[in-house]
Design a protein around this motif. Sequence first.
Motif, short mmCIF file in Angstrom:
data_model
loop_
_atom_site.label_atom_id
_atom_site.label_comp_id
_atom_site.label_asym_id
_atom_site.label_seq_id
_atom_site.Cartn_x
_atom_site.Cartn_y
_atom_site.Cartn_z
N SER B 40 0.81 -1.23 0.00
CA SER B 40 0.00 0.00 0.00
C SER B 40 0.83 1.27 0.00
CB SER B 40 -0.90 0.02 1.24
OG SER B 40 -1.69 -1.12 1.31
N VAL B 41 2.11 1.16 0.29
CA VAL B 41 2.89 2.39 0.45
C VAL B 41 3.23 3.02 -0.90
CG1 VAL B 41 5.27 1.46 0.55
CG2 VAL B 41 4.65 3.43 1.96
N ARG B 42 3.08 4.34 -0.97
CA ARG B 42 3.36 5.09 -2.20
C ARG B 42 4.47 6.11 -1.93
NH1 ARG B 42 0.36 1.59 -3.36
NH2 ARG B 42 -1.64 1.66 -4.46
N LYS B 43 5.02 6.60 -3.03
CA LYS B 43 6.08 7.60 -2.92
C LYS B 43 5.56 8.85 -2.18
CE LYS B 43 9.10 9.90 -6.07
NZ LYS B 43 9.22 10.40 -7.42
N GLY B 44 6.41 9.46 -1.43
CA GLY B 44 6.02 10.72 -0.78
C GLY B 44 5.28 10.54 0.53
N PHE B 45 5.33 9.33 1.11
CA PHE B 45 4.64 9.14 2.39
C PHE B 45 5.31 10.00 3.48
CE2 PHE B 45 8.15 6.18 2.59
CZ PHE B 45 8.55 6.22 3.92
N PHE B 46 4.54 10.28 4.52
CA PHE B 46 5.07 11.11 5.62
C PHE B 46 5.49 10.23 6.80
CE2 PHE B 46 4.59 13.71 9.44
CZ PHE B 46 5.19 14.91 9.06
N TYR B 47 4.79 9.14 7.00
CA TYR B 47 5.00 8.23 8.14
C TYR B 47 4.47 6.87 7.71
CZ TYR B 47 4.60 6.62 13.05
OH TYR B 47 4.72 5.94 14.24
N ALA B 48 5.12 5.80 8.11
CA ALA B 48 4.61 4.47 7.71
C ALA B 48 4.96 3.42 8.75
CB ALA B 48 5.20 4.07 6.36
N GLY B 49 3.97 2.60 9.09
CA GLY B 49 4.20 1.45 9.98
C GLY B 49 4.71 1.83 11.35
#
Lengths: 318, 157
Positions: B40-49
């Motif tokens: 689900s992660v895309r370029k330009g994320f701010f925070y993940a997992g």
Amino acid sequence: MACEGPVKETALVFYWQPAYLRLMSDKKFFVSRYEKLGWKYRNVNLKQAIRINTMNSKEAEVVKRLQSHGIKLDKIPFLQSGYRVSWSEFSVGATSEYLMGLYSIQEAAAQIPVILFTELTDKTVLDACAAPGGKTVQLADLMQNTGAIIALDTKKQRLTALSNHLERCRVSNTIVYHMDARRSSRLNMKFDKILLDAPCSGNFATDKHWFRKRTINDVKRNAKLQKEILAESAKILKDNGEIVYATCSLEPEENEFNIDWAIKNLNLQIEKIDCYGEKAQTNIFGKQLDSSIENCRRIWPQKTQGFFVCKLIKCECK
Amino acid sequence: MIEPITDFVSRFNTRISLDQRLILRKKNHYFLIDDNLKRSVRKGFFYAGTYLGKTKNGKFFPSFSLLRLIAEQDANQIAVDEKTEWLFICGRDVFKRGIKKVKGSKRKGDYTLVLNQQGECLGFGKILRDLNEKIKNGVTIQNISDIGDFLRREKKD
């Protein structure tokens, strides 16, 4: 969710009046609208509420630990893990249990929208207007950190607060983007569930200067923004997917009128919900709305702040 | 890519196994995701997992999630009493008399996790004096990072 502030140009129209007159007329205007909706204005004194994060600890254990600090809690009957803080010698936002993410401080009515979703485990969920993240954490809690939450917000500073909230509460299934919910189709994803806790005009119960700050033009501006987000959300929702729409505004333009527009234009249907609050009205200010609007819930400020909530289902494509 | 993290973890005399495939780096910030989020992660994320920490001026600053992961291993750790727990999350150092239990290194200069009586991680510090040293009191662990930081961040915002 963010309460969107007044626009300067709009406000200028009203500012030629002496402040006290303006305050009186704005307050009178809004209060008379509430009376037409069948509610008599009264001041409310809200008690702080918390929600136990059951993904991090057992509810009974957290309650016991807080009680051992001398904090008095009353279970909120219409919520799953919500408690009112009836007495505490110190801020409940400064205990080690809070800092370890065992509970969140979350107003009682604000805990309602997330519990309206059916079966969240392993689902892909969009939190369209997520900051500061109280409901994002609640979603993660009900999902037990499974599936994926995509959380969006437009203000970078609020994203930092959201990220801190996620870290504190040990949320591990969320991806945050700095993105306007009106552009969410750019993610190229389809969602099982969408939480649309829309930016709104707020209400007087949580802002003592509310009547001084708000004009009907703010309400109209927010209603337009909410429609745009609703339209984008409908596009990226899977067939039979659910949208929970919520605002903390008491104004029908941001609530019943918007939902009436959505079901007539966006291939969405209202699903009946069973939660705290009263049935929404279907005839407002002389305008007849779809009869299914009565399945939405309007919560007038009393034991909680004011809120409006409803659940929409996307009809299967023919 | 994950050297700053593994180097930091080794200072607690332990190791954690991290799947490099599932570590994301955004500028100087590190995140741990799972296969589901990876899709689900895309370029330009701010925070993940799960946020693991950040590097700044060549130094690694761990997140509290990483400290919890380390605490699950056989890492250096001390358990403190309730009063010391409160003082520690207020940013104070740990006095010898507040320490109830020691696991792992007692050596001066090593890092140690600071846990409460329930075994929950409150942060970490540096051992200032050998914990074997026979002293009645005095500062023994220097507070480097504690969960009270969440409140300090809220105030800063």
